[in-house]
Design a protein around this motif. Structure first.
Motif, short mmCIF file in Angstrom:
data_model
loop_
_atom_site.label_atom_id
_atom_site.label_comp_id
_atom_site.label_asym_id
_atom_site.label_seq_id
_atom_site.Cartn_x
_atom_site.Cartn_y
_atom_site.Cartn_z
N LYS A 68 0.84 -1.20 0.00
CA LYS A 68 0.00 0.00 0.00
C LYS A 68 0.87 1.25 0.00
O LYS A 68 0.61 2.20 -0.74
N PHE A 69 1.92 1.24 0.82
CA PHE A 69 2.85 2.37 0.85
C PHE A 69 3.45 2.62 -0.53
O PHE A 69 3.49 3.75 -1.01
N PHE A 70 3.90 1.56 -1.20
CA PHE A 70 4.50 1.72 -2.53
C PHE A 70 3.48 2.23 -3.55
O PHE A 70 3.78 3.10 -4.35
N HIS A 71 2.28 1.69 -3.52
CA HIS A 71 1.27 2.08 -4.49
C HIS A 71 0.77 3.52 -4.28
O HIS A 71 0.34 4.16 -5.24
N GLU A 72 0.85 4.02 -3.06
CA GLU A 72 0.37 5.37 -2.76
C GLU A 72 1.46 6.43 -2.78
O GLU A 72 1.16 7.61 -2.66
N SER A 73 2.70 6.04 -2.94
CA SER A 73 3.81 6.99 -2.90
C SER A 73 4.09 7.59 -4.28
O SER A 73 3.80 6.98 -5.31
N GLU A 74 4.67 8.77 -4.26
CA GLU A 74 5.07 9.44 -5.49
C GLU A 74 6.48 9.01 -5.86
O GLU A 74 7.24 8.52 -5.03
#
Length: 145
Positions: A68-74
């Motif tokens: 989730k962190f990777f998918h939501e990060s820029e």
């Protein structure tokens, strides 16, 4: 124009490098340069050594958090994802857009995440890879929401 094409091909070769992925249950080792850290494969090399990330939740929950962190990060490109087991990411620095390859691997036999983070350009990363791994520790150490 030629310089831009050269940088593009270098980045493509770095993304598709044979020095990434999981081989016989371990992430590949780091090159001799000090711009890489790994929790596996160079276990006795103090320049590259980081501890694996231990989590107290289920493997599925830990994987969901980091994914989730990777998918939501820029500034991130996810180049490979094997559900519940492995993710390979390319981070791009905010200012100069330098690429860094990060791999996280969830072995099925332990409650820990093996991690490898390497700057693809340059010789030294000013401890950016170590800081990145520590931020992953914080993400996986959060109490369940």
């Amino acid at each position: 124009m030629e310089a831009a094409l050269g940088v593009f091909f270098i980045c493509c070769m770095s993304v598709l490098s044979p020095f990434s992925g999981v081989d016989e249950g371990e992430l590949r080792g780091c090159p001799p340069s000090p711009n890489c850290v790994s929790s596996q494969s160079m276990k006795y090399n103090f320049v590259h050594k980081v501890d694996p990330i231990v989590y107290s939740t289920s493997r599925e929950e830990a994987y969901k958090r980091i994914s989730k962190f990777f998918h939501e990060s820029e500034n991130i490109f996810i180049s490979e994802e094997k559900e519940g087991e492995y993710i390979r990411i390319i981070f791009f620095t905010k200012v100069f857009r330098f690429p860094d390859r990060v791999e996280v691997y969830f072995p099925s036999d332990k409650n820990e995440v093996q991690v490898r983070s390497q700057s693809l350009l340059g010789l030294w990363d000013i401890f950016a890879n170590r800081r990145r791994v520590n931020s992953f520790r914080e993400i996986l150490g959060k109490a369940e929401s």
